[in-house]
Enzyme design. Structure first.
Site, PDB file in Angstrom:
ATOM      1  N   GLY A   7       3.536   2.614   9.550  1.00 55.95           N
ATOM      2  CA  GLY A   7       2.358   1.870   9.100  1.00 55.95           C
ATOM      3  C   GLY A   7       2.840   0.591   8.446  1.00 55.95           C
ATOM      4  O   GLY A   7       3.595   0.626   7.464  1.00 55.95           O
ATOM      5  N   PHE A   8       2.453  -0.556   9.034  1.00 55.14           N
ATOM      6  CA  PHE A   8       2.910  -1.830   8.478  1.00 55.14           C
ATOM      7  C   PHE A   8       1.707  -2.738   8.234  1.00 55.14           C
ATOM      8  O   PHE A   8       1.665  -3.888   8.615  1.00 55.14           O
ATOM      9  CB  PHE A   8       3.934  -2.478   9.427  1.00 55.14           C
ATOM     10  N   GLY A   9       0.696  -2.137   7.574  1.00 50.07           N
ATOM     11  CA  GLY A   9      -0.464  -2.906   7.113  1.00 50.07           C
ATOM     12  C   GLY A   9      -0.239  -3.276   5.656  1.00 50.07           C
ATOM     13  O   GLY A   9       0.905  -3.447   5.214  1.00 50.07           O
ATOM     14  N   VAL A 138      -4.759   8.782  -4.499  1.00 48.59           N
ATOM     15  CA  VAL A 138      -5.860   8.752  -5.488  1.00 48.59           C
ATOM     16  C   VAL A 138      -5.596   7.664  -6.531  1.00 48.59           C
ATOM     17  O   VAL A 138      -4.583   7.707  -7.232  1.00 48.59           O
ATOM     18  CB  VAL A 138      -6.012  10.122  -6.197  1.00 48.59           C
ATOM     19  N   GLY A 140      -4.722   4.464  -6.427  1.00 49.60           N
ATOM     20  CA  GLY A 140      -3.674   3.450  -6.252  1.00 49.60           C
ATOM     21  C   GLY A 140      -2.535   3.568  -7.237  1.00 49.60           C
ATOM     22  O   GLY A 140      -1.796   4.552  -7.243  1.00 49.60           O
ATOM     23  N   GLY A 193      -7.632  -7.201   1.362  1.00 47.18           N
ATOM     24  CA  GLY A 193      -6.855  -6.009   1.728  1.00 47.18           C
ATOM     25  C   GLY A 193      -7.162  -4.785   0.880  1.00 47.18           C
ATOM     26  O   GLY A 193      -6.389  -3.834   0.861  1.00 47.18           O
ATOM     27  N   LYS A 211     -11.067  11.409  -2.427  1.00 52.33           N
ATOM     28  CA  LYS A 211     -10.139  11.456  -3.570  1.00 52.33           C
ATOM     29  C   LYS A 211     -10.475  12.624  -4.494  1.00 52.33           C
ATOM     30  O   LYS A 211      -9.577  13.276  -5.034  1.00 52.33           O
ATOM     31  CB  LYS A 211     -10.175  10.118  -4.314  1.00 52.33           C
ATOM     32  N   GLY A 305      -4.853  -2.271  -3.407  1.00 51.30           N
ATOM     33  CA  GLY A 305      -3.993  -3.446  -3.301  1.00 51.30           C
ATOM     34  C   GLY A 305      -2.655  -3.057  -2.720  1.00 51.30           C
ATOM     35  O   GLY A 305      -2.242  -1.902  -2.790  1.00 51.30           O
TER      36      GLY A 305
HETATM   37  N1  HSE Z   1     -10.063   1.360  -0.085  1.00 57.12           N
HETATM   38  C1  HSE Z   1      -9.544   2.061  -1.223  1.00 57.12           C
HETATM   39  C2  HSE Z   1     -10.237   1.539  -2.467  1.00 57.12           C
HETATM   40  C3  HSE Z   1      -8.072   1.831  -1.294  1.00 57.12           C
HETATM   41  O1  HSE Z   1     -10.854   0.487  -2.382  1.00 57.12           O
HETATM   42  O2  HSE Z   1     -10.175   2.176  -3.512  1.00 57.12           O
HETATM   43  C4  HSE Z   1      -7.361   2.709  -2.270  1.00 57.12           C
HETATM   44  O3  HSE Z   1      -7.530   4.065  -1.981  1.00 57.12           O
END
Ligand code: HSE
Length: 328
Positions: A7-9, A138, A140, A193, A211, A305
């Site tokens: 995965g390279f996003g 969960v 970030g 992103g 989550k 992020g």
């Molecule tokens: N799309 C998710 C968010 C990314 O906005 O919280 C992180 O899980």
């Protein structure tokens, strides 16, 4: 320690850039995106992979797949950061099973496989004597799983509630503060992103619900699925409703909640005073755990992020290295 990144996003690039810039004694031997892969068992030149991706949209050789990476590359830890499919968990689930079965540690930010198949994957990891880590799934950058499992060990957790989706929080903040429309704010969140590859997961409350399922099943030992969560998203909220709430010093946040006494999971927009602890701004997430010994503990941090999510992956990676002594 050698790692392969699938995965390279946004998240994959964040991880690669941290390793490129900080070193940390980590060697990346493979990077795969959805159409190609680069493998060099003596260590990839990460900057060259970034340049190739920028110029051609591909990180490596066309036709090489994540499965090829798992079979052919030399690595200790698979970092799986492909987009989430909440219904099947695929193709990530297959990659994770294959790596664990081959005796490789796995770290993932992919919510689908963990929400759908945690007991099976944990058993597979245990059978093969390897670790399965998923802190990034969960909230970030917030070490929520570590904190609940270790920092609050011995506590009875009564309730976990808060802001679990950075994209929704960003949209609600931009609509309230800058009077953007829902669509304008969503477009910004996508461009920055923060949103999922399919942003309906974010705005319909599904991402936050997943989550909750992950926390419930991994930290609390429940056996919940997405169908068990009562869900409402923010897609019906207008700038006008936020302005009206604002006139009374109130605002709206998408709040996820696990009521541990009733084993109930729900996600819904709530009207809160503007000075409430959970009224955080932008892509911040905020989670309160109500416990018997520690009382209320609230963690606040960046929930989405590139580098922020990668921070949780890197922490999992360094944890695995510590646990296993220094891998070659
Ligand atoms: N799309 C998710 C968010 C990314 O906005 O919280 C992180 O899980």
């Amino acid at each position: 320690m050698k790692v392969a990144i699938i995965g390279f996003g946004s998240v994959g690039k964040g991880i690669a850039s941290i390793i490129r810039d900080k070193g940390l004694g980590i060697t990346v031997t493979a990077i795969a995106d959805s159409k190609s892969a680069a493998i060099d068992n003596s260590g990839l030149d990460i900057q060259s992979v970034f340049i190739a991706k920028e110029n051609s949209g591909l990180c490596g050789k066309i036709g090489l797949t994540p499965d090829d990476v798992i079979s052919e590359a030399d690595f200790d830890v698979l970092i799986e950061v492909t987009p989430t499919d909440a219904e099947t968990g695929e193709p990530a689930l297959g990659y994770i099973r294959k790596a664990l079965s081959s005796g490789k540690h796995v770290i993932t930010s992919n919510k689908g496989p963990v929400a759908l198949k945690y007991p099976e994957l944990k058993e597979l990891a245990d059978e093969n004597g390897v670790e399965l880590k998923f802190e990034a799934t969960v909230c970030g950058a917030i070490p929520i799983i570590l904190s609940l499992q270790n920092g609050l060990a011995g506590n009875d957790i009564k309730r976990i509630y808060g802001v679990f989706n950075g994209t929704c929080n960003y949209i609600l903040t931009r609509m309230a503060d800058e009077k953007l429309t829902y669509s304008q704010a969503l477009l910004e969140a996508r461009e920055l992103g923060y949103a999922e590859a399919d942003p309906t997961y974010d705005v319909m409350g599904i991402d936050a619900a997943i989550k909750l399922v992950i926390l419930a099943n991994t930290v609390l030992g429940y056996k919940k699925s997405l169908e068990d969560v009562e869900i409402a998203g923010i897609n019906m909220i207008t700038s006008e409703s936020l302005q009206l709430a604002g006139e009374d010093d109130l605002t709206i946040r998408l709040i996820g909640e696990i009521d541990c006494e009733k084993e109930l999971l729900r996600v819904m927009p709530r009207v809160l005073p503007k000075n409430h602890t959970l009224v955080v701004h932008g892509t911040l997430n905020a989670v309160t755990a109500e416990t018997d010994l520690a009382g209320e503990v609230t963690l606040i941090g960046r929930g989405a992020g590139s580098v922020e999510t990668a921070s949780a992956i890197i922490a999992d990676l360094l944890f695995i290295r510590k646990l296993n002594g220094r891998c070659a």
